[in-house]
Design an enzyme around this catalytic site. Structure first.
Site, PDB file in Angstrom:
ATOM      1  N   GLU A 213      -4.573  16.837 -11.793  1.00 48.45           N
ATOM      2  CA  GLU A 213      -5.058  17.011 -13.160  1.00 48.45           C
ATOM      3  C   GLU A 213      -6.562  17.252 -13.230  1.00 48.45           C
ATOM      4  OE1 GLU A 213      -3.094  14.364 -15.811  1.00 48.45           O
ATOM      5  OE2 GLU A 213      -4.240  15.070 -17.528  1.00 48.45           O
TER       6      GLU A 213
ATOM      7  N   HIS B 179       7.283   9.175 -29.409  1.00 56.09           N
ATOM      8  CA  HIS B 179       6.215  10.032 -28.906  1.00 56.09           C
ATOM      9  C   HIS B 179       6.463  11.515 -29.248  1.00 56.09           C
ATOM     10  CE1 HIS B 179       3.150  11.572 -26.250  1.00 56.09           C
ATOM     11  NE2 HIS B 179       4.057  12.226 -25.537  1.00 56.09           N
TER      12      HIS B 179
ATOM     13  N   HIS C 189      -1.306  12.172 -30.628  1.00 55.83           N
ATOM     14  CA  HIS C 189      -1.814  10.857 -30.271  1.00 55.83           C
ATOM     15  C   HIS C 189      -2.448  10.174 -31.478  1.00 55.83           C
ATOM     16  CE1 HIS C 189      -4.617   8.153 -27.850  1.00 55.83           C
ATOM     17  NE2 HIS C 189      -3.400   7.696 -27.723  1.00 55.83           N
TER      18      HIS C 189
ATOM     19  N   ARG D  34       0.820  -1.233   0.000  1.00 57.69           N
ATOM     20  CA  ARG D  34       0.000   0.000   0.000  1.00 57.69           C
ATOM     21  C   ARG D  34       0.842   1.266   0.000  1.00 57.69           C
ATOM     22  NH1 ARG D  34      -2.384  -3.517   2.979  1.00 57.69           N
ATOM     23  NH2 ARG D  34      -4.234  -4.412   2.016  1.00 57.69           N
TER      24      ARG D  34
ATOM     25  N   LYS E  35       6.954  22.882 -15.661  1.00 54.64           N
ATOM     26  CA  LYS E  35       6.122  21.722 -15.298  1.00 54.64           C
ATOM     27  C   LYS E  35       5.770  21.764 -13.802  1.00 54.64           C
ATOM     28  CE  LYS E  35       4.614  17.244 -15.458  1.00 54.64           C
ATOM     29  NZ  LYS E  35       4.634  15.931 -16.025  1.00 54.64           N
TER      30      LYS E  35
ATOM     31  N   ARG F  66      -3.554  21.186 -15.265  1.00 55.22           N
ATOM     32  CA  ARG F  66      -2.568  20.212 -15.707  1.00 55.22           C
ATOM     33  C   ARG F  66      -2.919  19.639 -17.086  1.00 55.22           C
ATOM     34  NH1 ARG F  66       0.452  15.730 -11.809  1.00 55.22           N
ATOM     35  NH2 ARG F  66       1.764  14.875 -13.433  1.00 55.22           N
TER      36      ARG F  66
ATOM     37  N   GLU G 119       8.598  17.876 -25.735  1.00 54.34           N
ATOM     38  CA  GLU G 119       7.899  18.241 -24.485  1.00 54.34           C
ATOM     39  C   GLU G 119       8.438  19.567 -23.943  1.00 54.34           C
ATOM     40  OE1 GLU G 119       5.352  16.453 -23.794  1.00 54.34           O
ATOM     41  OE2 GLU G 119       5.767  14.431 -24.538  1.00 54.34           O
TER      42      GLU G 119
ATOM     43  N   LYS H 275       2.748  11.280 -11.437  1.00 54.22           N
ATOM     44  CA  LYS H 275       1.857  10.385 -12.182  1.00 54.22           C
ATOM     45  C   LYS H 275       2.645   9.128 -12.486  1.00 54.22           C
ATOM     46  CE  LYS H 275      -0.355  12.856 -15.659  1.00 54.22           C
ATOM     47  NZ  LYS H 275      -1.117  12.763 -16.907  1.00 54.22           N
TER      48      LYS H 275
ATOM     49  N   ASN I 148      -1.334  18.769 -22.316  1.00 57.30           N
ATOM     50  CA  ASN I 148      -1.661  17.994 -23.510  1.00 57.30           C
ATOM     51  C   ASN I 148      -1.583  18.799 -24.796  1.00 57.30           C
ATOM     52  OD1 ASN I 148      -2.008  15.462 -22.408  1.00 57.30           O
ATOM     53  ND2 ASN I 148      -4.055  16.002 -21.667  1.00 57.30           N
TER      54      ASN I 148
ATOM     55  N   HIS J 196      -0.902  17.246 -28.110  1.00 53.03           N
ATOM     56  CA  HIS J 196      -0.992  15.800 -27.924  1.00 53.03           C
ATOM     57  C   HIS J 196      -2.221  15.179 -28.573  1.00 53.03           C
ATOM     58  CE1 HIS J 196       2.421  16.242 -25.347  1.00 53.03           C
ATOM     59  NE2 HIS J 196       2.391  14.997 -24.950  1.00 53.03           N
TER      60      HIS J 196
HETATM   61  N1  NAD Z   1       4.419  10.189 -15.639  1.00 54.80           N
HETATM   62  C1  NAD Z   1       4.310  11.215 -16.462  1.00 54.80           C
HETATM   63  O1  NAD Z   1       3.839  12.284 -16.083  1.00 54.80           O
HETATM   64  C2  NAD Z   1       4.796  11.078 -17.859  1.00 54.80           C
HETATM   65  C3  NAD Z   1       4.923  12.209 -18.675  1.00 54.80           C
HETATM   66  C4  NAD Z   1       5.418  12.055 -19.957  1.00 54.80           C
HETATM   67  C5  NAD Z   1       5.786  10.790 -20.425  1.00 54.80           C
HETATM   68  N2  NAD Z   1       5.639   9.707 -19.628  1.00 54.80           N
HETATM   69  C6  NAD Z   1       6.025   8.373 -20.085  1.00 54.80           C
HETATM   70  O2  NAD Z   1       7.410   8.365 -20.342  1.00 54.80           O
HETATM   71  C7  NAD Z   1       7.686   7.310 -21.276  1.00 54.80           C
HETATM   72  C8  NAD Z   1       8.702   7.786 -22.269  1.00 54.80           C
HETATM   73  O3  NAD Z   1       9.881   8.126 -21.576  1.00 54.80           O
HETATM   74  P1  NAD Z   1      11.285   8.182 -22.339  1.00 54.80           P
HETATM   75  O4  NAD Z   1      11.122   8.897 -23.612  1.00 54.80           O
HETATM   76  O5  NAD Z   1      12.259   8.683 -21.339  1.00 54.80           O
HETATM   77  O6  NAD Z   1      11.502   6.666 -22.762  1.00 54.80           O
HETATM   78  P2  NAD Z   1      12.349   5.443 -22.209  1.00 54.80           P
HETATM   79  O7  NAD Z   1      12.318   5.334 -20.745  1.00 54.80           O
HETATM   80  O8  NAD Z   1      11.875   4.289 -23.009  1.00 54.80           O
HETATM   81  O9  NAD Z   1      13.844   5.805 -22.657  1.00 54.80           O
HETATM   82  C9  NAD Z   1      14.144   5.931 -24.015  1.00 54.80           C
HETATM   83  C10 NAD Z   1      15.349   5.080 -24.418  1.00 54.80           C
HETATM   84  O10 NAD Z   1      16.541   5.722 -23.997  1.00 54.80           O
HETATM   85  C11 NAD Z   1      17.364   4.822 -23.244  1.00 54.80           C
HETATM   86  N3  NAD Z   1      18.071   5.656 -22.286  1.00 54.80           N
HETATM   87  C12 NAD Z   1      17.568   6.221 -21.164  1.00 54.80           C
HETATM   88  N4  NAD Z   1      18.462   7.037 -20.613  1.00 54.80           N
HETATM   89  C13 NAD Z   1      19.576   6.978 -21.375  1.00 54.80           C
HETATM   90  C14 NAD Z   1      20.843   7.617 -21.312  1.00 54.80           C
HETATM   91  N5  NAD Z   1      21.124   8.522 -20.380  1.00 54.80           N
HETATM   92  N6  NAD Z   1      21.757   7.307 -22.258  1.00 54.80           N
HETATM   93  C15 NAD Z   1      21.458   6.425 -23.253  1.00 54.80           C
HETATM   94  N7  NAD Z   1      20.270   5.825 -23.378  1.00 54.80           N
HETATM   95  C16 NAD Z   1      19.339   6.100 -22.447  1.00 54.80           C
HETATM   96  C17 NAD Z   1      16.402   3.835 -22.680  1.00 54.80           C
HETATM   97  O11 NAD Z   1      17.042   2.627 -22.385  1.00 54.80           O
HETATM   98  C18 NAD Z   1      15.390   3.697 -23.802  1.00 54.80           C
HETATM   99  O12 NAD Z   1      15.867   2.803 -24.765  1.00 54.80           O
HETATM  100  C19 NAD Z   1       6.365   6.926 -21.883  1.00 54.80           C
HETATM  101  O13 NAD Z   1       5.994   5.660 -21.402  1.00 54.80           O
HETATM  102  C20 NAD Z   1       5.393   7.986 -21.393  1.00 54.80           C
HETATM  103  O14 NAD Z   1       4.099   7.497 -21.230  1.00 54.80           O
HETATM  104  C21 NAD Z   1       5.178   9.834 -18.349  1.00 54.80           C
HETATM  105 ZN    ZN Z   2       3.931  13.789 -24.066  1.00 56.15          ZN
END
Ligand code: NAD
Ligand code: ZN
Length: 518
Positions: A240, A268, A255, A124, A230, A244, A188, A146, A248, A251
């Protein structure tokens, strides 16, 4: 306590956010400072294989005052799902993870999302720390609490709000980020700039919408400004409810592109860049964004390359229709009246949406002819014993440039041919073996100057033979023209090639050879 650069002030507590070069080496001190004095929880780091290969050792080393272990899983969005969550929870519970212990999410948004989610549901709720390693993670995903995973019917459908104890971003880690990941995060940041930080938008106009080629100092301050943007939005609306939702921006169309291409062709952020452009078009029609301003913004966003895709207007419209159904029949469009003046609009005429979709289909066609297929090759440049003394040691044989200068030149050449490289040097046989093993999945090829181990090390020969990654053996001097004992290489039979006596050009030749193999 090392003073944090930023803070996220929430009603229940304030979360420190460190954003520094080299923060990873201070992880232990930073984590310690968010715990109460008497406790020493055990720590489990969750991370993906790519990040583990590059940074896990340093993270564990920095946390050496704690009992620290790691759970490493494959990289990619495909891991953000129940099956992975379950193996993580299984492992934590069976290893005796306690309620008072701490999780650390070391990675991009995928890792921090799943780590935060695991932390929120295990017993929990346990504490966690976010260590974002991508531009997207630092500027967006790790901030705001989030957490979640994807469902077969849509992304991020399952999740919670669960704030971390701290957010620790080491800007040095961005140096190893692949090109498309830079772009993904850049979208972003550009979005945040348009929403709330016009001074950052001006910088973006001046320098580039793609942060991968920003000068170091400007990059640092841009990331902090984007984080601040942010943070402000999250502070105003943690759950949100309204503000918040502004995040989007771009997006809705973004999307639709992702859905129309089954999440396969676009990162993305690439989709968001295009989504922002379509949003501008709609904003001119629906909320009176002056068309000159729309053109000026569009001209900046259009500089970012993206894959080409043949998508029809109807595919875009049907993806929008699907989103509309999910949102009880009404799409909430986030549009811009001007930079820093976003508005949420529910009633936008269908014909305007269609026009914007038409524009979008045009942009999609214009994409880069070769959608980056070859650009992602990654090469490890590994230098063995005594090469750290380059420049000092027998310059008549090895030349006068230092290892650092040599690596810098290789790095520049790699950039020109779109190869991502990582340079490492060690004087120790065992460490060289560890590096070959550790980077065997990360690297598409390895350029290895084994120094004098060339002539003796059966253990290195076995390591090279054991991995599938092609290894090219490189020597600055011509070993065939030197002392007898240097003429024989025990490694060359297991390397794909030997290049000897060409100085630094030998490394260039090896790079090009590997790039061609891709
Ligand atoms: N929680 C939130 O508010 C929120 C907001 C925006 C996006 N997201 C989520 O974030 C995700 C996308 O995140 P992302 O773009 O960071 O993707 P990711 O975590 O898949 O990383 C992208 C790639 O880069 C590699 N990588 C990471 N750090 C590295 C580094 N320093 N050097 C070399 N390679 C590296 C990873 O292994 C991966 O292959 C999505 O799932 C999305 O839904 C969440
Ligand atoms: Zn986004």
């Amino acid at each position: 306590m090392i003073p944090p650069e930023l803070q996220l002030a929430l009603p229940e507590r304030t979360i420190p956010i460190w954003v520094q070069d080299g923060a990873l080496s201070r992880l232990g001190t930073m984590v310690r400072s968010v715990l109460s004095e008497k406790e020493t929880p055990r720590i489990t780091i969750l991370t993906d294989e790519n990040v583990a290969a590059l940074y896990l050792d340093e993270a564990i080393n920095s946390l050496k005052d704690f009992h620290t272990r790691a759970i490493v899983f494959p990289p990619g969005e495909g891991e953000k799902q129940f099956a992975r969550l379950r193996t993580i929870l299984d492992e934590l519970i069976s290893e005796g993870f306690q309620r008072s212990d701490l999780l650390v999410g070391l990675g991009g948004g995928v890792v921090t999302d799943i780590c935060g989610f695991a932390a929120s549901i295990l017993y929990r709720g346990v504490r966690w720390v976010a260590v974002p390693t991508t531009l997207l993670g630092m500027s967006d995903a790790a901030i705001g609490g989030k957490t979640g995973i994807d469902h077969a019917l849509g992304k991020n459908l399952i999740g919670t709000f669960h704030q971390p104890q701290a957010i620790i971003a080491d800007l040095d880690m961005l140096k190893t980020l692949p090109e498309r990941e830079w772009r993904s995060g850049s979208a972003e940041v550009a979005k945040t700039a348009l929403l709330s930080t016009p001074e950052l938008w001006q910088e973006i106009q001046k320098i580039s919408p793609d942060f991968s080629n920003w000068p170091q100092e400007e990059l640092q301050s841009a990331i902090r400004v984007a984080m601040r943007g942010k943070i402000d939005i999250v502070e105003a609306d943690e759950r949100e409810q309204n503000q918040r939702r502004l995040l989007n921006l771009g997006h809705t169309f973004g999307h639709a592109i992702e859905v129309a291409t089954n999440y396969q062709a676009f990162r993305h952020g690439e989709a968001v860049f295009l989504g922002l452009r379509a949003m501008l078009h709609l904003s001119v029609r629906a909320v009176g964004l002056p068309s000159e301003e729309a053109h000026a913004i569009d001209a900046v966003l259009a500089k970012v390359p993206h894959p080409a895709a043949e998508i029809s207007i109807d595919q875009i419209l049907s993806a929008l229709e699907h989103d509309k159904k999910k949102a009880h029949g009404k799409l909430h469009w986030i549009l811009l009246k001007a930079v820093e003046q976003p508005v949420i609009v529910d009633d936008v005429k269908d014909e305007w949406v269609r026009e914007a979709a038409e524009e979008l289909v045009g942009y999609l066609k214009e994409g880069d002819a070769a959608p980056f297929g070859n650009r992602l090759s990654r090469v490890l440049v590994l230098n063995g014993p005594n090469l750290n003394l380059l420049g000092e040691r027998e310059p008549e044989v090895y030349g006068s440039q230092t290892l650092q200068e040599l690596e810098e030149k290789i790095r520049r050449r790699a950039e020109q041919i779109d190869v991502e490289i990582l340079c490492r040097q060690s004087n120790h046989e065992g460490e060289l073996i560890d590096l070959l093993q550790r980077f065997r999945h990360w690297a598409d090829g390895i350029i290895f100057n084994p120094g004098a181990f060339t002539h003796t090390s059966i253990a290195l020969r076995d390591a090279i033979a054991a991995i599938d990654t092609p290894v090219i053996e490189v020597h600055l001097s011509d070993i065939s023209k030197r002392e007898d004992f240097r003429r024989q290489s025990v490694l060359s039979p297991v390397c794909v090639r030997q290049i000897s006596g060409k100085g630094i050009s030998g490394y260039f030749e090896a790079l090009e050879f590997l790039a061609e193999q891709k």
